[in-house]
Design a protein around this motif. Structure first.
Motif, short mmCIF file in Angstrom:
data_model
loop_
_atom_site.label_atom_id
_atom_site.label_comp_id
_atom_site.label_asym_id
_atom_site.label_seq_id
_atom_site.Cartn_x
_atom_site.Cartn_y
_atom_site.Cartn_z
N ARG A 51 0.84 -1.20 0.00
CA ARG A 51 0.00 0.00 0.00
C ARG A 51 0.87 1.25 0.00
NH1 ARG A 51 -2.66 -1.16 3.97
NH2 ARG A 51 -4.64 -1.79 3.04
N SER A 52 1.88 1.27 0.84
CA SER A 52 2.74 2.45 0.93
C SER A 52 3.53 2.66 -0.37
CB SER A 52 3.70 2.33 2.12
OG SER A 52 4.59 1.25 1.95
N LEU A 53 3.97 1.58 -0.99
CA LEU A 53 4.73 1.69 -2.23
C LEU A 53 3.84 2.16 -3.39
CD1 LEU A 53 6.93 -1.53 -2.02
CD2 LEU A 53 7.71 0.83 -1.82
N ILE A 54 2.66 1.58 -3.50
CA ILE A 54 1.76 1.96 -4.59
C ILE A 54 1.24 3.38 -4.40
CG2 ILE A 54 -0.45 1.42 -5.71
CD1 ILE A 54 0.16 -1.55 -5.06
N HIS A 55 0.97 3.76 -3.17
CA HIS A 55 0.52 5.13 -2.92
C HIS A 55 1.64 6.14 -3.19
CE1 HIS A 55 -3.19 4.15 -0.20
NE2 HIS A 55 -3.28 3.69 -1.42
N ALA A 56 2.89 5.72 -3.02
CA ALA A 56 4.00 6.61 -3.36
C ALA A 56 4.00 6.93 -4.86
CB ALA A 56 5.33 5.97 -2.96
N VAL A 57 3.58 5.94 -5.65
CA VAL A 57 3.46 6.17 -7.10
C VAL A 57 2.26 7.06 -7.40
CG1 VAL A 57 3.14 5.08 -9.34
CG2 VAL A 57 4.53 3.94 -7.61
N LYS A 58 1.10 6.68 -6.88
CA LYS A 58 -0.15 7.35 -7.25
C LYS A 58 -0.24 8.78 -6.74
CE LYS A 58 -3.99 4.96 -7.03
NZ LYS A 58 -5.07 4.02 -6.66
N PHE A 59 0.21 9.01 -5.53
CA PHE A 59 -0.02 10.30 -4.89
C PHE A 59 1.23 11.16 -4.73
CE2 PHE A 59 -3.21 7.30 -2.99
CZ PHE A 59 -4.26 7.72 -3.79
N HIS A 60 2.41 10.57 -4.97
CA HIS A 60 3.65 11.33 -4.83
C HIS A 60 4.53 11.26 -6.08
CE1 HIS A 60 2.64 11.98 -0.63
NE2 HIS A 60 2.44 10.68 -0.50
N LYS A 61 3.96 10.69 -7.15
CA LYS A 61 4.60 10.68 -8.47
C LYS A 61 5.95 9.97 -8.51
CE LYS A 61 2.26 15.03 -9.54
NZ LYS A 61 2.39 16.44 -9.98
N LYS A 62 6.14 9.01 -7.62
CA LYS A 62 7.39 8.24 -7.61
C LYS A 62 7.23 7.02 -8.52
CE LYS A 62 8.84 9.88 -3.06
NZ LYS A 62 9.29 9.51 -1.70
N ARG A 63 7.15 7.29 -9.81
CA ARG A 63 6.82 6.25 -10.78
C ARG A 63 7.89 5.17 -10.87
NH1 ARG A 63 4.94 10.02 -15.76
NH2 ARG A 63 4.30 8.04 -16.70
N TRP A 64 9.11 5.49 -10.47
CA TRP A 64 10.20 4.52 -10.51
C TRP A 64 9.95 3.34 -9.57
CZ3 TRP A 64 12.27 3.67 -5.75
CH2 TRP A 64 12.09 4.67 -4.79
N VAL A 65 9.06 3.51 -8.59
CA VAL A 65 8.78 2.43 -7.64
C VAL A 65 8.26 1.19 -8.36
CG1 VAL A 65 7.27 1.73 -5.73
CG2 VAL A 65 8.39 3.97 -5.68
#
Length: 203
Positions: A51-65
């Motif tokens: 959840r924390s990793l996917i939310h980092a992509v969705k809401f913090h634009k960390k697409r590299w995750v």
């Protein structure tokens, strides 16, 4: 530590099934619901870490995750009993949300999955209307009602008699992929399968 979703799971929705004893290939929920997807495969459980990793992509634009998940996606696809897929279709997001995020995470996953399967992505066929409440804020029954009429197909001729793999980041109740599969079948698709990065685990 990351790990793929362990078998046995429901062949239709990837819901985990009891690990011991005999069980049917489909869970009770799928048996009592009109299902339009042929199969659904998920890579990892939607636990606190994912959840924390996917939310980092969705809401913090960390697409590299998403690159972290590539070997897990590849392994899960190798184990999946998928037919010959013609196209990958990412679940679309509405225009307002895309303006806010500046990208569609399902499209990023579809591009990554496309490289693994060597199949093309059609991101312009399945569209989503604006003005609906976010599915993440709703319960199961509300999700089913809210999802109706959100999606439509453009250029249906491209998918007629084709086998399609829908791509999404999180599979929760299945309402979204099931509705997308329904309208794709109505538009002439031969079969619709689904693949998600994470599967929410019901209590």
């Amino acid at each position: 530590m990351l790990h793929i979703l362990e078998e046995p799971v429901c062949k239709t929705c990837s819901r985990p099934l009891p690990r011991f004893g005999e069980h049917a290939p489909r869970c009770r929920e799928c048996k009592r619901t009109k299902i339009h997807i042929k199969s659904m495969t998920a890579t990892v459980p939607f636990d606190d870490l994912n959840r924390s990793l996917i939310h980092a992509v969705k809401f913090h634009k960390k697409r590299w995750v998403f690159d972290v998940y590539q070997p897990f996606i590849k392994l899960r696809l190798q184990r999946a009993d998928l037919p010959n897929i013609d196209f990958l279709l990412p679940i679309p997001i509405d225009r307002a949300r895309k303006r806010t995020r500046e990208f569609n995470q399902a499209k990023d996953l579809a591009d990554q999955t496309s490289r693994i399967l060597a199949k093309p992505v059609l991101a312009s066929v399945l569209k989503r209307r604006s003005g609906h409440r976010p599915q993440s804020l709703l319960g199961r029954k509300e999700r089913m009602q809210n999802i109706r009429s959100q999606f439509y197909v453009k250029n249906a001729g491209k998918i007629r008699d084709k086998t399609i793999l829908l791509i999404d980041d999180i599979f929760t109740t299945g309402a979204t992929v099931n509705e997308c599969a329904r309208i794709l079948r109505v538009a002439g698709a031969k079969e619709v399968h689904a693949f998600a990065l994470a599967r929410a685990i019901p209590a």
